[in-house]
Design an enzyme around this catalytic site. Sequence first.
Site, PDB file in Angstrom:
ATOM      1  N   SER A 145      -6.116   6.745  -1.934  1.00 46.65           N
ATOM      2  CA  SER A 145      -6.432   5.526  -2.669  1.00 46.65           C
ATOM      3  C   SER A 145      -7.805   5.711  -3.301  1.00 46.65           C
ATOM      4  O   SER A 145      -8.593   6.582  -2.880  1.00 46.65           O
ATOM      5  CB  SER A 145      -6.452   4.336  -1.699  1.00 46.65           C
ATOM      6  OG  SER A 145      -7.085   3.216  -2.255  1.00 46.65           O
ATOM      7  N   TYR A 158      -8.130   0.355   6.584  1.00 53.18           N
ATOM      8  CA  TYR A 158      -7.325   0.932   5.505  1.00 53.18           C
ATOM      9  C   TYR A 158      -8.102   2.007   4.753  1.00 53.18           C
ATOM     10  O   TYR A 158      -7.583   3.108   4.499  1.00 53.18           O
ATOM     11  CB  TYR A 158      -6.894  -0.177   4.548  1.00 53.18           C
ATOM     12  CG  TYR A 158      -6.093   0.316   3.356  1.00 53.18           C
ATOM     13  CD1 TYR A 158      -4.735   0.593   3.478  1.00 53.18           C
ATOM     14  CD2 TYR A 158      -6.699   0.514   2.116  1.00 53.18           C
ATOM     15  CE1 TYR A 158      -4.006   1.049   2.396  1.00 53.18           C
ATOM     16  CE2 TYR A 158      -5.974   0.966   1.029  1.00 53.18           C
ATOM     17  CZ  TYR A 158      -4.631   1.233   1.172  1.00 53.18           C
ATOM     18  OH  TYR A 158      -3.917   1.692   0.097  1.00 53.18           O
TER      19      TYR A 158
END
Length: 253
Positions: A145, A158
């Site tokens: 990400s 995350y």
Amino acid sequence: MTGPLTGRVVLVTGAAGGIGRAIAARLAADGARVAVHHLPGDAAEEATAADLAARLGGIAVAADVRDATQVAGMVDQVRERLGPVSGLVCAAAASVAGRGDWRQLTAGDWADVLAVNVTGAFLCVQAAYPDLVATGNGAIVLFSSVTPLLGRTGNLHYVTSKAAIIGMTRSLAREAGPDAVRVNAIAPGAIRTPAEAVYGTAEEVADAMYAVQALRRRGEPSDVAAVTSFLLGADAGFVTGQLLVVDGGWVMP
């Protein structure tokens, strides 16, 4: 008609999600035989995966990616029904809606996200690796990400999991290179999916992204799918250990 992935058998985890569905569809359009993974026990995911697999001429397979036995069984099923796995896309992820104070995270919150995003990817790679080696042109695409590149706040568990994928990609590429298996990762930016509704209306999210992206359009699942197909194919035959950022020019590392 043949395509750049003709002859490949590709397992796509997380294929019932928005980006995963787009990846599976693109790979099938490019000639691959696709195994569409979904989480067991989720009726909606199962129906989505079954419908997608039927439309793509592939198969639907279920496994909890946190469970090594289930993952091994899933790979066996793909091999038996489609052939040895020559491409693996680890798109399954525990995403985190909204943002929160890291000081309020529990040990369970932390463990749950890392179990899916890091351990799940590792178990899938480990189970599929003998096939990836045996086929002679194995390719793995992992999913990171832009969040660890930004140091984004509000999602510490995350962000940490996605940073770990970058390290896994680079180390695994060194490990797998002698076996002619390539390993790369994609770092998507803000991709338009229903999940982003927690951040505001479509117009509000678009305005926020246009303020930081170089490109003044929204990222689409098809943008990520196109890069995934490239990384699996022969045109990326000398590309390994890389992180490809697909974010419209938000982050420029």
